[in-house]
Structure formats: structure tokens, C-alpha cells
Motif scaffolding. Sequence first.
Motif, PDB file in Angstrom:
ATOM      1  N   ALA A  65      -4.432  -2.363   6.917  1.00  0.00           N
ATOM      2  CA  ALA A  65      -3.198  -2.156   6.143  1.00  0.00           C
ATOM      3  C   ALA A  65      -1.899  -2.165   7.436  1.00  0.00           C
ATOM      4  O   ALA A  65      -2.498  -1.485   8.565  1.00  0.00           O
ATOM      5  N   THR A 108       0.911  -1.236   0.039  1.00  0.00           N
ATOM      6  CA  THR A 108       0.024   0.088   0.115  1.00  0.00           C
ATOM      7  C   THR A 108       0.740   1.191   0.151  1.00  0.00           C
ATOM      8  O   THR A 108       0.296   2.467  -0.147  1.00  0.00           O
ATOM      9  N   ALA A 138      -1.589  -4.440   1.971  1.00  0.00           N
ATOM     10  CA  ALA A 138      -2.934  -3.995   2.217  1.00  0.00           C
ATOM     11  C   ALA A 138      -3.535  -5.058   3.262  1.00  0.00           C
ATOM     12  O   ALA A 138      -4.797  -4.862   3.962  1.00  0.00           O
TER      13      ALA A 138
END
Length: 284
Positions: free
Chosen positions: A199, A147, A160
Motif C-alpha cells: 500500500a 486503503t 492498495a
Amino acid sequence: MAINPYVTAPEFEAHPTYLDLGDLRSGIADPDAQTAELENVLLMASSWADGECNQPLAAHQLTLATRGRCDAQGVLHVYPTDRPVRSVSKVAFGETVGAQTTLTSPAYRVEQNQTILISIGAGAARPGAWLYVDLTYIAGWVTTTLTAGATAGSTSLTVADPTGILPGHRYRLWEPGVEEVVTVSEAYAPAAVTVPPTATAIPLAAPTTSDHTPGGGWSGMPSDMRLAVVNYGVSQLMRPDTAAEDSYPDTPLASGTRQKDPRRDGSGLVAEAVRLLHPFARRM
């Protein structure tokens, strides 16, 4: 059902498929729209792989309501449905439904990926007794994406979905051109699974050797499993120029002319995908 594709669009584009992927949505020039459609195809291919294997392949947490038997040493024997088992977080057991003893973070062992042996303590149940069991565990193969970007030499990467990621385990970053294998630090303590996933920064045992960008793939899936998704995706994207090249001539989607053609070009890729997935399928 897969929630995210097991192979990212950049990974698929880098694979030697020899397909023109710039016109998946006819008449639309926006490259982001083409990528979005490719991701849809890869998501469908990933869900197909789940169905072919009779279970979700991505790492996932489930609570199994089943029965197990306790042996004379106070070890509970439970047979999981989804495999491979990655971790066990909670077990509740008892001879009566609704009157169960709950253990969090139980001591356990997985034998040949067929049986989970859980220590419940001598005297916790009658030896040989069948118990009602609610088992919470994580099964499947890790598949997620980054991410946040990272530079070479980074000692952590943010993913993620951390579900199934374990300390000391090795995973592959599949970002085209900067692929590498990373090992998770032994100090990493997996957090409780959340829905939707949170996350999480994953500490590494050694720094990365390359720069990485958001969206890069982080995977613990076997290469054969990922190749099966690619092959099936390619079969769905093959567009025949003529009736003689039609891979699915006998389907309701084919024209009357193509229904008369006996050849099956794309079906060979599907057969190969089935072969690749066979070792990972759950026997019903």
C-alpha cells in the motif's frame, strides 16, 4: 488471471443493471455475504476479460525473455508481448546466453505501442546483431482501490497496489456519488514493484474535491473495458423466471425443458462485452 475485480461491488450496484443483488446467496440474510458473492462474480468477469484480450489487463510487471536487434545508433529494438507498455525498469542483453550486460532504469521510447527502443550505447553491440534480451517492464492499465479514507482537500491518497501509477498521469476515482479525476504529482517517484503489492500514499497535483472511503476504486482503465466487465457480470447474474427467458438453454447446466428454447437474452450482453474489448485484445 485477475487478482482483484476491475469493477468494485459498490460501482456495480450503482450501475443501472436492474438486478436484485440482495439474494445472490439464497437463504443468507447477511449483506456482507451477498457483497462477497458479488465480488466473486466480478472477479470471474474480470478474469474472463483477461482471457478475451489474451493478456492480463490490470497493470502488472513481467520479465520477458526474448531476442532483439541493435541498430547502428546503439538502439535496441524489442517487441513486447503485453501492452500497453507503462515503464521499463531493467534490460539485460548479450549475444550469448548467460553473458549479458544489465542496465537499470534505461533510456527508452515506446513507438505506437508496438516496439520498445532502448538506448544501449553505440558500440555496445554489433549493428544488426540479434541479441538475447531479458526485459523487465510494466504493462496494462492501473486498477486498484483506496486503503484509507480521505476528506475533501486531501493532497494524497493511499492505494492498495501502486503498480503502473505514473507521475503526471490522470486517474478516475469511481466511488459512487463522489466520482472525480485526480492527477498524480510530478514529484511522485514509483517504488519497485513488490509481491504482494505494498500500500502506497500517492501525492496529488491538486487536492481532492470530495470525501472518499476505503475500498473506493482508483482506475486508469478505459470506460469501455470496465463496461465490458459490467455487461459480462450482468449476463452471469440474469436468472430466468421461465424456460422462455433462459439465456443459456443449450448448456449442460440447463434443464431438459430449457434446452429446447432457442432464445439467448444474456448472450447479447456477452456479445456486446466482446465488442467493447475487441480494440484492447492482443493479437496472437
